[in-house]
Write a protein that holds these residues in place. Structure first.
Motif, PDB file in Angstrom:
ATOM      1  N   PHE A 746      32.974  52.384  35.459  1.00  0.00           N
ATOM      2  CA  PHE A 746      33.226  51.372  36.494  1.00  0.00           C
ATOM      3  C   PHE A 746      32.998  49.973  35.929  1.00  0.00           C
ATOM      4  CE2 PHE A 746      31.886  49.893  41.020  1.00  0.00           C
ATOM      5  CZ  PHE A 746      33.152  49.365  41.239  1.00  0.00           C
ATOM      6  N   ALA A 747      31.969  49.796  35.112  1.00  0.00           N
ATOM      7  CA  ALA A 747      31.737  48.481  34.492  1.00  0.00           C
ATOM      8  C   ALA A 747      32.928  48.077  33.632  1.00  0.00           C
ATOM      9  CB  ALA A 747      30.467  48.523  33.653  1.00  0.00           C
ATOM     10  N   ASN A 748      33.485  49.003  32.878  1.00  0.00           N
ATOM     11  CA  ASN A 748      34.663  48.693  32.056  1.00  0.00           C
ATOM     12  C   ASN A 748      35.848  48.300  32.916  1.00  0.00           C
ATOM     13  OD1 ASN A 748      33.293  49.256  29.689  1.00  0.00           O
ATOM     14  ND2 ASN A 748      33.938  51.400  29.638  1.00  0.00           N
ATOM     15  N   ALA A 749      36.015  48.978  34.055  1.00  0.00           N
ATOM     16  CA  ALA A 749      37.136  48.675  34.933  1.00  0.00           C
ATOM     17  C   ALA A 749      37.009  47.277  35.521  1.00  0.00           C
ATOM     18  CB  ALA A 749      37.216  49.716  36.044  1.00  0.00           C
ATOM     19  N   ILE A 750      35.803  46.915  35.947  1.00  0.00           N
ATOM     20  CA  ILE A 750      35.603  45.572  36.510  1.00  0.00           C
ATOM     21  C   ILE A 750      35.851  44.517  35.435  1.00  0.00           C
ATOM     22  CG2 ILE A 750      33.935  43.997  37.557  1.00  0.00           C
ATOM     23  CD1 ILE A 750      32.577  46.475  38.802  1.00  0.00           C
ATOM     24  N   ASN A 751      35.302  44.776  34.260  1.00  0.00           N
ATOM     25  CA  ASN A 751      35.434  43.807  33.168  1.00  0.00           C
ATOM     26  C   ASN A 751      36.892  43.636  32.747  1.00  0.00           C
ATOM     27  OD1 ASN A 751      34.173  42.058  31.198  1.00  0.00           O
ATOM     28  ND2 ASN A 751      34.730  43.591  29.665  1.00  0.00           N
ATOM     29  N   GLY A 752      37.680  44.715  32.807  1.00  0.00           N
ATOM     30  CA  GLY A 752      39.071  44.650  32.359  1.00  0.00           C
ATOM     31  C   GLY A 752      40.050  44.292  33.445  1.00  0.00           C
ATOM     32  N   SER A 753      39.578  44.121  34.675  1.00  0.00           N
ATOM     33  CA  SER A 753      40.487  43.844  35.778  1.00  0.00           C
ATOM     34  C   SER A 753      40.991  42.404  35.726  1.00  0.00           C
ATOM     35  CB  SER A 753      39.770  44.093  37.110  1.00  0.00           C
ATOM     36  OG  SER A 753      40.553  43.663  38.193  1.00  0.00           O
ATOM     37  N   ASP A 754      42.245  42.236  36.138  1.00  0.00           N
ATOM     38  CA  ASP A 754      42.799  40.878  36.235  1.00  0.00           C
ATOM     39  C   ASP A 754      42.831  40.417  37.690  1.00  0.00           C
ATOM     40  OD1 ASP A 754      44.760  42.480  37.235  1.00  0.00           O
ATOM     41  OD2 ASP A 754      46.335  41.805  35.863  1.00  0.00           O
ATOM     42  N   ALA A 755      42.040  41.089  38.538  1.00  0.00           N
ATOM     43  CA  ALA A 755      41.967  40.693  39.942  1.00  0.00           C
ATOM     44  C   ALA A 755      41.299  39.336  40.074  1.00  0.00           C
ATOM     45  CB  ALA A 755      41.195  41.739  40.736  1.00  0.00           C
ATOM     46  N   GLY A 756      41.456  38.743  41.249  1.00  0.00           N
ATOM     47  CA  GLY A 756      40.843  37.455  41.514  1.00  0.00           C
ATOM     48  C   GLY A 756      39.346  37.549  41.682  1.00  0.00           C
ATOM     49  N   GLY A 757      38.705  36.382  41.773  1.00  0.00           N
ATOM     50  CA  GLY A 757      37.253  36.321  41.801  1.00  0.00           C
ATOM     51  C   GLY A 757      36.633  37.057  42.963  1.00  0.00           C
ATOM     52  N   ASP A 758      37.192  36.920  44.168  1.00  0.00           N
ATOM     53  CA  ASP A 758      36.595  37.579  45.326  1.00  0.00           C
ATOM     54  C   ASP A 758      36.666  39.103  45.193  1.00  0.00           C
ATOM     55  OD1 ASP A 758      35.934  35.191  46.380  1.00  0.00           O
ATOM     56  OD2 ASP A 758      37.430  35.198  47.977  1.00  0.00           O
ATOM     57  N   ALA A 759      37.774  39.601  44.707  1.00  0.00           N
ATOM     58  CA  ALA A 759      37.927  41.051  44.533  1.00  0.00           C
ATOM     59  C   ALA A 759      36.950  41.579  43.499  1.00  0.00           C
ATOM     60  CB  ALA A 759      39.358  41.385  44.131  1.00  0.00           C
ATOM     61  N   ARG A 760      36.792  40.848  42.410  1.00  0.00           N
ATOM     62  CA  ARG A 760      35.861  41.294  41.372  1.00  0.00           C
ATOM     63  C   ARG A 760      34.411  41.195  41.855  1.00  0.00           C
ATOM     64  NH1 ARG A 760      36.731  38.194  36.119  1.00  0.00           N
ATOM     65  NH2 ARG A 760      35.430  39.854  35.241  1.00  0.00           N
ATOM     66  N   MET A 764      31.750  44.113  42.159  1.00  0.00           N
ATOM     67  CA  MET A 764      30.457  44.006  41.482  1.00  0.00           C
ATOM     68  C   MET A 764      29.298  44.189  42.464  1.00  0.00           C
ATOM     69  SD  MET A 764      29.841  43.714  38.286  1.00  0.00           S
ATOM     70  CE  MET A 764      28.289  43.914  37.419  1.00  0.00           C
ATOM     71  N   ARG A 765      29.492  43.790  43.721  1.00  0.00           N
ATOM     72  CA  ARG A 765      28.465  44.053  44.733  1.00  0.00           C
ATOM     73  C   ARG A 765      28.296  45.568  44.921  1.00  0.00           C
ATOM     74  NH1 ARG A 765      30.568  39.556  47.400  1.00  0.00           N
ATOM     75  NH2 ARG A 765      31.924  40.854  48.697  1.00  0.00           N
ATOM     76  N   THR A 766      29.433  46.264  44.975  1.00  0.00           N
ATOM     77  CA  THR A 766      29.360  47.719  45.086  1.00  0.00           C
ATOM     78  C   THR A 766      28.690  48.314  43.857  1.00  0.00           C
ATOM     79  OG1 THR A 766      31.373  47.758  46.427  1.00  0.00           O
ATOM     80  CG2 THR A 766      30.712  49.833  45.385  1.00  0.00           C
ATOM     81  N   PHE A 767      29.017  47.778  42.677  1.00  0.00           N
ATOM     82  CA  PHE A 767      28.382  48.247  41.446  1.00  0.00           C
ATOM     83  C   PHE A 767      26.865  48.089  41.549  1.00  0.00           C
ATOM     84  CE2 PHE A 767      26.774  47.999  37.164  1.00  0.00           C
ATOM     85  CZ  PHE A 767      27.534  48.912  36.453  1.00  0.00           C
ATOM     86  N   ALA A 768      26.407  46.964  42.067  1.00  0.00           N
ATOM     87  CA  ALA A 768      24.969  46.725  42.211  1.00  0.00           C
ATOM     88  C   ALA A 768      24.334  47.764  43.131  1.00  0.00           C
ATOM     89  CB  ALA A 768      24.715  45.319  42.742  1.00  0.00           C
ATOM     90  N   GLN A 769      25.023  48.103  44.219  1.00  0.00           N
ATOM     91  CA  GLN A 769      24.482  49.120  45.118  1.00  0.00           C
ATOM     92  C   GLN A 769      24.394  50.481  44.435  1.00  0.00           C
ATOM     93  OE1 GLN A 769      27.311  47.901  48.513  1.00  0.00           O
ATOM     94  NE2 GLN A 769      25.545  48.778  49.591  1.00  0.00           N
TER      95      GLN A 769
END
Length: 869
Positions: A746-760, A764-769
Motif C-alpha cells: 500500500f505504501a508503494n501504491a500511494i508513493n507511485g500514484s499520480d492522484a491529486g493531493g487530497d486523494a493521496r 495516507m490517513r487510511t494508511f495511518a489507521q
C-alpha cells in the motif's frame, strides 16, 4: 520536512496518551473485549520475547479499540518464587527488595514501547493486597472441600530444601540446585483437582479457539483410562494385609502375569520395612533415585523380593511372587501392579534381571489345537527369550490365549483388538466377582505446599488442642515477615518465633502458623479474574467479572500449555463454586494463541577444560569470526532460543534507543507467522527503520501535494479498499505478518500514484489507521499531518467498499516463444478474439513478429497469452 525522529515522536505521543487516559478500561454500554498476555516474572530485564508477546496483544487491543469495543488490557507481575530467594541468598539482600527493584526496572523498559496497557490495574502477586485475597480464596475452597491436607510422596530437593513439581525435576536433579532429588513422604496441602478431571477433559471439546496441540496436551495430561481394579489374595496373610489391590489398564494381558510389584511407599512395604532394617535402608536408597514417571521409566529397574506370594484371580492354579519395585508409583492407581513381561518393556527388563517367568497373553498368528497348547507350555518354561516386549497398537487385532479368547459361532478363534479384549476381561472379572471396571485418570491432585519463604503464606495454624485451624478472615492477610535471614539452608519461616508462634484462632492457646507457602502456580491461576477489579476488598467484584469475563484473547508461550492453563481452568471452576465468579466463567479463556520463540545465533568458544564459553553478540566480530577481546575463533550455533545462559539475548532497549519502539514492534510482527519461531537479526531491524523513514517521507510528500483535478483517483481508491480488506483479515486471523506485507504494498501504491493531493492524503490517513496497531506512534503523527481529527486509535476502523474489491480487469502475461515479454490489462469477460487482438497489438509482440503472421496464438482466459512467432 524533517527526518524521521522516532525518539521525539514516540515520547510526544506516549505523554499525550497518558494525559488523555486512553487506555483506562471502563465499563460502558459498548461491547467489551478482554485481551491478556501471560504476565511476566520480574527477572530484571525484558527481552525481545517480551516485546513480541506484548506487541501481539497490543495489536489486538488497539484494533478492538478502533472497532468500538471497551477494551481491558492489563499488566501485572508473577512475582513470588525461588529465583528471588536464591538471588537474596547469593547477594545477601532480601527477596522483596530484589523483586520490587526488578519490577521498577522492567516497567521502565516496557513503558517506552508504547503498549496500550491499563497501568492503573497493575499489581504484583507478592503485594499483600493480592495474596491476602488469595488466602481468602484458600479458606473458602477449604470450606468447600476443594483443599485438604494429606501425607504425600514428593520430590524433595536436599539443597534447596523444598518440594519440587515433576516438571522441576530434570534427569532426576533439581532444576536450580542440580542436586539428586529424593522421594519423601511429607504432610502436604493439596487442591482436589482430580475431582474435576472428567469435566476438565470433556470441556476441552468446547475450546474451539484453542490450538489443537494444546488441547491434546491437556487431554494427555488428564489421561482418562478404562481399566480393572482387582485383588490378588496373599497365600498367607502378612502384616495385617489379606491381599494386594491392583489397578490395570490392560486386564486383557492377565494371562501374562508373572509377578506383583508394589511401590516402596505402599502400606505393606512400609509395614515390612518397620521390621526389617535392611529393607528400610534399601527403600531409603531407591527413594534417592528419579522421581518422575519418565525418570523411573528409564532408570535401572531395582526390586526387593518380599518372600510373599499371591494367588492369580484368573488362573487359580498359579501364584506369583510379590516384589517391591522402584518403578511403581504410589500416587497412581493403587500403588501396585501385576507384571506382564511379554507385553511391557519395563516389566520385561525387571523379569530378565530377576529371572522371572515371561508368558504371552496373545500371539501374532493363529495356531490352534496342539500347536497352541505346546506354545503356551514353552512360554511357561520361559521360552523363547524375548528381548523386546510385544506391544501392538490397541486397535490392531491379535489372537488372545486364555480366558479372553473370543470364538466364532463355529468354535474357531478370531482376532480381537485390545479395546475389545479389555472390555471382555472386565466383564469376565465382574461376572466372576474378582474385580470391577473403573475409569481412572492420570491427573493427580495438585500438591501446593512449598517449603520456602518467598511465597503466599498458607492461612492456617496448628494447635495441639484444636488441630488445624483456619485463620480468621478478618486477620487476613497473613503477611510475610520482612526480618528474615538466609544464612542457613531451609525455610526461614521455621526459625522465626514471633511470626511462627501465635495464639490459636479457636481456643487462644499456643499454636504455630503453617510455615509452608503456596506453589507459585497458585498465584498465576486466578490473576486474570483479579484484573477485572484489582482494588476490590474481596478476591473479585462479581459484577465487574460479569462484565469483563471471559478473557476473549489469551496470549502466551506453549511451554505453559499444560499446568498453568489446567490450573487456571480448575481455579475458575472453584471460584464459581465458592461464589467468587459468576456462572458461565468456568472456562476463563475463550481463545488462546501460543506464539513462537524468538531465536538468535549463539557464539561459543571452548574454555580451559573444554567447557563451552558463550559470548554476547556485541563481543564478537562477525566479519572476522573472532572474539573482539581475545582474538579467539568462535563457532556459531544458528538460531536457537534466546537465553541468558547462552548469552544470545538482544536488549530491546538498545533497539529502541537506536531505531525507536515502532521499529522493534514492526519487525517482531513482520518477519514470520506469529505461531512460528522468529529470528532476530540486526539487518532486519535496520531494514524496518528504513521503511518507516520512507513512510515518513511519503507522508511529507502527501502533506505538501497540491489539490489536483484527479482527486478521486479510481486506481488509488481500489488499492485503498484492498489494503483495508486484507489488513483487517490479517488482524482478525492473527496473520500480522500478512497485514504488514500488505502495508508495504500500500505504501508503494500511494508513493507511485499520480492522484491529486487530497486523494493521496485520504489514502495516507487510511494508511495511518491500518498501521496504528503495529506502529502507533508514527501512525498518530501521520494521522495528524494528514488532517485527521483526535487520536488515530479512537478513529473508527475503516471499512472497505465491497464494490471496490471486485476486479473488472485482469492482467495477463504475454509469452513469446516461451519467454515472458509483456503484459496486458483486459476486461475479465473479454472474448478470446478480443484478447488475441490486444496481444498482437502490443509493441513487444509487434517487434517479435517483425511484420509476419504468428504461427500460433493460445489464449488461456484469465491466465496467460502464448504467442509462437
Amino acid at each position: 520536512m524533517d527526518r524521521y525522529d522516532a525518539s521525539a515522536i514516540e515520547a510526544k505521543w506516549q505523554a499525550a496518551w497518558d494525559e488523555a487516559g486512553l487506555f483506562r478500561a471502563e465499563r460502558s454500554e459498548k461491547p467489551k473485549y478482554y485481551v491478556l498476555e501471560m504476565f511476566p516474572y520480574p527477572s530484571g530485564r525484558i527481552h525481545i520475547g517480551h516485546v513480541r508477546n506484548y506487541a501481539m496483544g497490543d495489536v489486538i487491543a488497539r484494533y478492538k479499540h478502533a472497532r468500538g469495543f471497551s477494551v481491558l488490557h492489563p499488566m501485572g507481575w508473577d512475582a513470588f518464587g525461588m529465583p528471588a530467594e536464591n538471588a537474596a541468598m547469593a547477594s545477601g539482600g532480601h527477596p522483596k527488595t530484589w523483586t520490587y527493584e526488578n519490577i521498577a526496572t522492567m516497567k521502565g523498559q516496557l513503558k517506552p514501547l508504547g503498549f496500550s496497557l491499563d497501568w492503573t490495574r497493575e499489581f504484583a502477586t507478592c503485594d499483600p493486597e493480592y495474596y491476602g485475597q488469595q488466602q481468602r480464596l484458600f479458606l473458602d475452597m477449604l470450606d468447600a472441600g476443594l483443599v485438604y491436607r494429606k501425607p504425600a510422596v514428593v520430590n524433595w530437593d536436599p539443597v534447596d530444601m523444598t518440594v519440587l513439581a515433576n516438571e522441576q525435576v530434570i534427569d532426576g536433579k533439581g532444576w536450580r540446585s542440580g542436586a539428586e532429588v529424593e522421594r519423601r513422604e511429607l504432610q502436604q496441602w493439596a487442591f482436589a483437582i482430580s475431582d474435576m478431571a472428567e469435566d476438565l477433559l470433556e470441556s476441552l471439546d468446547g475450546l474451539e479457539a484453542w490450538p489443537d496441540k494444546v488441547r491434546l496436551m491437556q487431554q494427555n495430561w488428564i489421561g482418562r483410562s478404562r481399566g480393572l481394579e482387582m485383588t490378588f489374595a496373599l497365600t498367607a496373610p502378612a502384616h495385617g494385609h489379606e491381599g494386594i489391590e491392583v489397578y490395570t489398564t490392560r486386564p486383557d494381558t492377565l494371562r501374562g502375569a508373572s509377578f506383583v510389584a508394589i511401590a516402596p511407599e505402599h502400606p505393606l512395604a512400609k509395614a515390612m520395612a518397620a521390621d526389617d532394617p535392611k529393607l528400610a535402608d534399601w527403600i531409603a536408597e531407591v527413594r534417592r533415585g528419579g522421581t518422575t514417571e519418565a525418570a523411573l521409566e528409564t532408570a535401572e529397574k531395582r526390586g526387593w523380593d518380599t518372600g510373599l506370594r499371591v494367588a492369580d484371580p484368573a488362573y487359580p492354579e498359579r501364584d506369583h511372587p510379590v516384589w517391591i519395585a522402584n518403578f511403581v508409583l504410589m500416587d497412581y492407581g493403587t500403588g501396585a501392579i501385576f507384571g506382564c513381561p511379554a507385553h511391557d518393556q519395563r516389566d520385561l527388563d525387571f523379569a530378565r534381571k530377576y529371572d522371572l517367568p515371561v508368558r504371552r497373553a496373545f500371539e501374532e498368528k493363529p495356531t490352534g489345537g496342539m500347536g497352541l497348547r505346546l506354545r503356551a507350555k514353552a512360554e511357561e518354561e520361559n521360552l523363547p527369550r524375548l528381548q523386546e516386549a510385544d506391544v501392538p497398537p490397541k486397535d490392531e487385532p491379535v489372537w488372545y490365549i486364555g480366558f479372553v479368547v473370543p470364538r466364532h459361532k463355529h468354535g474357531e478363534k478370531r482376532p480381537m483388538t485390545a479395546h475389545e479384549a479389555i472390555e471382555k476381561a472386565i466383564g469376565w472379572a465382574e461376572e466372576n466377582g474378582v474385580g470391577r471396571g473403573k475409569t481412572q485418570y492420570r491427573l493427580r491432585d495438585w500438591g501446593l505446599s512449598r517449603q520456602r519463604y518467598w511465597g503466599c503464606p498458607i492461612p492456617v495454624v496448628h494447635c495441639d488442642a484444636c488441630g488445624i485451624v483456619p485463620e480468621k478472615r478478618e486477620n487476613l492477610p497473613v503477611v510475610l515477615p520482612d526480618d528474615v535471614s538466609f544464612d542457613v539452608p531451609g525455610n526461614p519461616l521455621d526459625r522465626h518465633p514471633t511470626w511462627r508462634d501465635v495464639p490459636c484462632p479457636a481456643c487462644g492457646g499456643a499454636a504455630r502458623r503453617e510455615t509452608d507457602t503456596m506453589d507459585t502456580f497458585v498465584d498465576s491461576s486466578w490473576y486474570f479474574a483479579r484484573f477485572t477489579s484489582p482494588r476490590a476488598d474481596e478476591p473479585v467484584d462479581v459484577d465487574a467479572a460479569a462484565y469483563w469475563m471471559n478473557v476473549d484473547q489469551y496470549i502466551g508461550g506453549v511451554e505453559h500449555a499444560i499446568l498453568h492453563l489446567l490450573y487456571s481452568r480448575f481455579f475458575a471452576r472453584a471460584m464459581v463454586r465458592t461464589g467468587h465468579l459468576p456462572q458461565g466463567t468456568e472456562e476463563p479463556f475463550d481463545a488462546l494463541f501460543t506464539q513462537g520463540m524468538v531465536t538468535h545465533p549463539a557464539y561459543v568458544t571452548k574454555g580451559d577444560k573444554g567447557q563451552p564459553v558463550y559470548h554476547m553478540p556485541e563481543e564478537v566480530d562477525l566479519s572476522a569470526g573472532t572474539v573482539r577481546a581475545t582474538g579467539e575463533t568462535f563457532d556459531t550455533i544458528p538460531a536457537i532460543k534466546m537465553s541468558k545462559s547462552k548469552k544470545n539475548v538482544v536488549d530491546p532497549m538498545d533497539i529502541v534507543a537506536r531505531y525507536g519502539a515502532d521499529t522493534a514492534r514492526w519487525f517482531v510482527l513482520s518477519d514470520s507467522p506469529p505461531e512460528r519461531d522468529f529470528e532476530w537479526t540486526p539487518e532486519g531491524a535496520e531494514a524496518v527503520h528504513k521503511f518507516l523513514s520512507r513512510v515518513w517521507r511519503i507522508a511529507g510528500d502527501c502533506a505538501r501535494a497540491d489539490r489536483a483535478a484527479n482527486d478521486h483517483d479510481a486506481a488509488l481508491e481500489k488499492e485503498t479498499a484492498r489494503a483495508v480488506h486484507e489488513v483487517t483479515q490479517g488482524l482478525e486471523g492473527f496473520g500480522f505478518n500478512k497485514s504488514v506485507a500488505r502495508l508495504y504494498a500500500f505504501a508503494n501504491a500511494i508513493n507511485g500514484s499520480d492522484a491529486g493531493g487530497d486523494a493521496r492524503r485520504a489514502a495516507m490517513r487510511t494508511f495511518a489507521q491500518l498501521m496504528a496497531p503495529m506502529t502507533p506512534h508514527l501512525a498518530e503523527e501521520v494521522w495528524r499531518l494528514m488532517g485527521g481529527a483526535g487520536y488515530v486509535m479512537q478513529a473508527p476502523w475503516p471499512e472497505a467498499d465491497p464494490a471496490l474489491l471486485v476486479d473488472d480487469t485482469v492482467t495477463l502475461p504475454i509469452q513469446i516463444n516461451g519467454k515472458r515479454r509483456a503484459e496486458i490489462a483486459v476486461a475479465k469477460d473479454a472474448p478470446k478474439d478480443e484478447v488475441e487482438a490486444m496481444a498482437l497489438a502490443d509493441p513487444a509482440v509487434v517487434r517479435a513478429l517483425d511484420g509476419k503472421a504468428p504461427k500460433k496464438v493460445i489464449v488461456v482466459p484469465g491466465r496467460i497469452v502464448n504467442v509462437v512467432a
